[in-house]
Design a protein around this motif. Sequence first.
Motif, mmCIF file in Angstrom:
data_model
loop_
_atom_site.group_PDB
_atom_site.id
_atom_site.type_symbol
_atom_site.label_atom_id
_atom_site.label_comp_id
_atom_site.label_asym_id
_atom_site.label_seq_id
_atom_site.Cartn_x
_atom_site.Cartn_y
_atom_site.Cartn_z
ATOM 1 N N PRO A 418 -5.144 40.302 128.797
ATOM 2 C CA PRO A 418 -3.974 39.758 129.683
ATOM 3 C C PRO A 418 -2.596 39.808 128.659
ATOM 4 O O PRO A 418 -2.803 39.146 127.480
ATOM 5 N N ARG A 419 -1.614 39.698 129.370
ATOM 6 C CA ARG A 419 -0.235 39.125 128.475
ATOM 7 C C ARG A 419 -0.473 37.760 128.044
ATOM 8 O O ARG A 419 -1.189 36.793 128.518
ATOM 9 N N ARG A 420 0.166 37.633 126.932
ATOM 10 C CA ARG A 420 -0.096 36.220 126.183
ATOM 11 C C ARG A 420 -1.202 35.789 125.645
ATOM 12 O O ARG A 420 -1.373 34.732 125.477
ATOM 13 N N SER A 421 -2.073 36.696 125.476
ATOM 14 C CA SER A 421 -3.512 36.479 124.682
ATOM 15 C C SER A 421 -3.185 36.208 123.386
ATOM 16 O O SER A 421 -2.459 36.693 122.878
ATOM 17 N N ARG A 422 -4.107 35.531 122.769
ATOM 18 C CA ARG A 422 -3.960 35.285 121.469
ATOM 19 C C ARG A 422 -5.118 36.114 120.471
ATOM 20 O O ARG A 422 -6.311 35.643 120.984
ATOM 21 N N ILE A 423 -4.705 36.650 119.685
ATOM 22 C CA ILE A 423 -5.789 37.425 119.051
ATOM 23 C C ILE A 423 -5.544 36.855 117.319
ATOM 24 O O ILE A 423 -4.584 36.655 116.903
ATOM 25 N N ALA A 424 -6.696 36.408 117.009
ATOM 26 C CA ALA A 424 -6.879 36.168 115.586
ATOM 27 C C ALA A 424 -7.380 37.378 114.643
ATOM 28 O O ALA A 424 -8.220 38.069 114.899
ATOM 29 N N VAL A 425 -6.420 37.757 113.845
ATOM 30 C CA VAL A 425 -6.648 38.692 113.028
ATOM 31 C C VAL A 425 -7.130 38.015 111.515
ATOM 32 O O VAL A 425 -6.077 37.354 110.898
ATOM 33 N N PHE A 470 -1.146 46.033 120.640
ATOM 34 C CA PHE A 470 -1.051 44.885 121.426
ATOM 35 C C PHE A 470 0.044 44.024 121.440
ATOM 36 O O PHE A 470 0.136 42.923 121.252
ATOM 37 N N PRO A 471 1.197 44.728 121.686
ATOM 38 C CA PRO A 471 2.551 44.238 121.924
ATOM 39 C C PRO A 471 2.527 43.045 122.647
ATOM 40 O O PRO A 471 3.308 42.066 122.543
ATOM 41 N N GLN A 472 1.996 42.880 123.729
ATOM 42 C CA GLN A 472 1.985 41.918 124.863
ATOM 43 C C GLN A 472 1.144 40.533 124.189
ATOM 44 O O GLN A 472 1.341 39.516 124.821
ATOM 45 N N ALA A 473 0.467 40.755 123.171
ATOM 46 C CA ALA A 473 -0.624 39.461 122.674
ATOM 47 C C ALA A 473 0.253 38.835 121.529
ATOM 48 O O ALA A 473 1.121 39.197 120.911
ATOM 49 N N THR A 474 -0.102 37.487 121.189
ATOM 50 C CA THR A 474 0.348 36.879 119.987
ATOM 51 C C THR A 474 -0.592 37.064 118.904
ATOM 52 O O THR A 474 -1.936 36.578 119.211
ATOM 53 N N VAL A 475 -0.358 37.680 117.834
ATOM 54 C CA VAL A 475 -1.100 37.746 116.720
ATOM 55 C C VAL A 475 -1.169 36.469 115.559
ATOM 56 O O VAL A 475 0.112 36.358 114.979
ATOM 57 N N HIS A 476 -2.134 35.919 115.240
ATOM 58 C CA HIS A 476 -2.166 35.107 114.143
ATOM 59 C C HIS A 476 -3.188 35.582 113.238
ATOM 60 O O HIS A 476 -4.198 35.958 113.823
ATOM 61 N N TYR A 477 -2.642 35.308 111.846
ATOM 62 C CA TYR A 477 -3.408 36.064 110.882
ATOM 63 C C TYR A 477 -4.071 34.802 109.854
ATOM 64 O O TYR A 477 -3.009 33.987 109.501
ATOM 65 N N ALA A 478 -4.948 34.932 109.117
ATOM 66 C CA ALA A 478 -5.471 34.290 108.135
ATOM 67 C C ALA A 478 -6.439 34.922 107.175
ATOM 68 O O ALA A 478 -7.189 35.799 107.759
ATOM 69 N N LYS A 479 -6.185 35.074 106.212
ATOM 70 C CA LYS A 479 -6.852 35.958 105.012
ATOM 71 C C LYS A 479 -8.250 35.417 104.897
ATOM 72 O O LYS A 479 -9.380 36.149 104.971
#
Length: 784
Positions: A418-425, A470-479
């Motif tokens: 859904p919109r505004r989903s949070r994805i951890a990459v 996934f342009p509708q999602a917020t992507v947060h990244y950590a190595k």
Amino acid sequence: MTSTIDTTPDAPWRDRELPVHDRVEALLAAMTLEEKVAQLGSIWIDQDGGGSATESAPMPEVFTASASGDVDDLVRGGIGHLTRVFGTAPVTVGEGVRRLCALQERVVAGNRFGIPAIAHEECLTGFATFGATAYPTPLAWAATFDVDLVHEMAAAIGRDLRAVGVHQGLSPVLDVVRDYRWGRVEETLGEDPYLVGQLGAAYVRGLEESGVIATLKHFAGYAASRAARNHAPVGIGPRELADVILPPFETALREGGARSVMNSYTDVDGVPVAASAQLLRRLLREEWGFTGTVVADYWAIPFLASMHRVAVDEAGAGVLALRAGIDVELPETRGYGALLVGHVRAGDVEESLVDESVRRVLRQKVELGLLDGGPLVPGSADEVDLDSADNRWLARTVAERSIVLLANDRATLPLDLPRRSRIAVLGPCADDPLTLMGCYAFPNHVLHRYPERGAGLPIATIRQQVQAEFPQATVHYAKGVGVVGGDDAGIAKAVNIAGLADVALLFVGDRAGLFGDGTSGEGCDAADLRLPGEQGRLVEAVLATGTPTVLVVVSGRPYALGEYADRAAAVVQAFFPGVEGAAAVAGVLSGRVNPSGRLPVQVPRLPSVNPSTYLQPLLGTWTDGISALDPTPLFPFGHGLSYSTVRYETLAVTGDEAPTTGSVEARVVVRNTGNRAVEEVVQLYASDPVAQVVRPLVHLVGFARVELEPGQARVVVFDVPTDAFSFTGVDGRRVVEPGRITLSTGPSAGELPLRTEVWLVGDPVHPGHDRRLTTTHVVRDLGE
């Protein structure tokens, strides 16, 4: 800029109306011994035009003192090959073309016949030069099970090579994987000799049809080294050599038309291949009828003295290699050249052996048009786009078809967020473009020595492509951790991001390198099959958060995933998918791409219990009380899921019997029972319940990619030659025995829901080199 050879119009070897044989013989008769031997040598120049480029070679401390000197001195009297003019250092197309032209002009001017050199390059993952498309690694080609696509990709690579004046490509690798710890697994086409042979022959056809000489390597046994160590001895028996190691080479020669073969560095049962007349003369030439050139793997000839110790010095090594059947010494002249001339003059080796090799080299130069007096490099070569849109499309298509969905809880993938989903990459492979490519891709192979030049071409990272997907999602990244190395702070950051996310995408695996400068690649052999470095700790920590986690392995070999697979929401395997790999991975995660890759190697369950590939007899897989170790893989050979479901409905053969000299027609009906279009890789296996020697429980004898619309059923008709059931018998001869054969089909070697039997009748047959090597097939709509 073009380079044109000098011509003597009335010389018979210049007469294009004469047969190739006559032209070669006329030139050979006019040459001195020194001029003939010169055609069996090579030079490797540095970027500045000096006479040696071993400082550009990996593992330089292992190689003994390099040949050096002025280029004009090195090519006086002629030269056989120019080594990696484009692939030694980062040069633009224009710079490379000008260097090649200048070198060819010096080669032509240096010999009285004006004979140019054959220019060869590496092309394992595409043309290995600055700015050229880096395609997926061969293990990814194998995961496509797509003969036509591999052929199309190879043809594109060949066109690029030929367009800039390159004549020979050092590819494909036809070593059959025997141990996943071996560093060069990424360069292979997997663990099944039939699959390796079919895809290898397709690659060869593409290269050869583009006018480039394909070089099969590494003949033979290289991947069967003890303890999976690079260059280590090979202790296999003659039956394993004949039935597992050699068939892919035979297929690529007969059905691909390869014109060159490269020797293996190893010794087989104590005899270095570079000194083995049994392999290079009696088998390759006398039994198989090979008429092309045998080229030495780099420094394999001096290795006979320095590493194998079967020769006193490099001069003696040259004599051994020539007698064994090596025609051309690469990458530079060490054991041949003046040393070989001296041995011929002294009567230590017959000049007739020199003549045989020179004939083969000159024949190829005639076939390549090098004696015709025309331009050696096309006039528009410096305008060639080595990273064209067409190349990118091919690279993307191979990548998409190679990605294997190993496991899926059916609730997570494809991601429908859904919109505004949070994805951890997360993970070390998420934001490093070099983790997408193999060790022979130019950015990893050469550019690590030139960090100021970057990657040489645009390469999106997985992190970037996930954000785009996934342009509708917020992507947060950590190595989290590096491919090797890492600390608790990095893991803690990744855990924090994962704990706040709706889904965690965790990218782990390899970074390719050479001779220990990586976790996969030449000389990067592994002690066991744990994820490298601290990545296992990272996986455990992220899984413990309880956030649905998709584990994506981006690697050059399979790693043991038994500790994680049942706790991950989904598991995806991407074997170094190349410059377009990030988009392909993101497309599979989103569902834009319906995954269709299949495993060309098994995925182990435990890191210290390494399955010895799926080609096992009963006792190789038996687990009931005979050993404390369970060799069962986590995911079997041929395995791969999609976002649809396919049912195997029927398997039938036409007739209960077939002559031992004939073929068997097997018909497989498959139906797409899901709601998405799918490409199913239909696999056909055979087993021999009773044979005179121990046989594998099943072995692949045919496969086909089948497109299926939702609800559609199609039939695959396989024409299996009875030669596919042959093996090396007790007496050392290949045999097709009368008796029962079981055929089975399904989505993997470990899931074969349909079986049938056929009886082979008649006398035992001993097929030779002319036996049928390929199972053909046609795909029809049901009812046709």
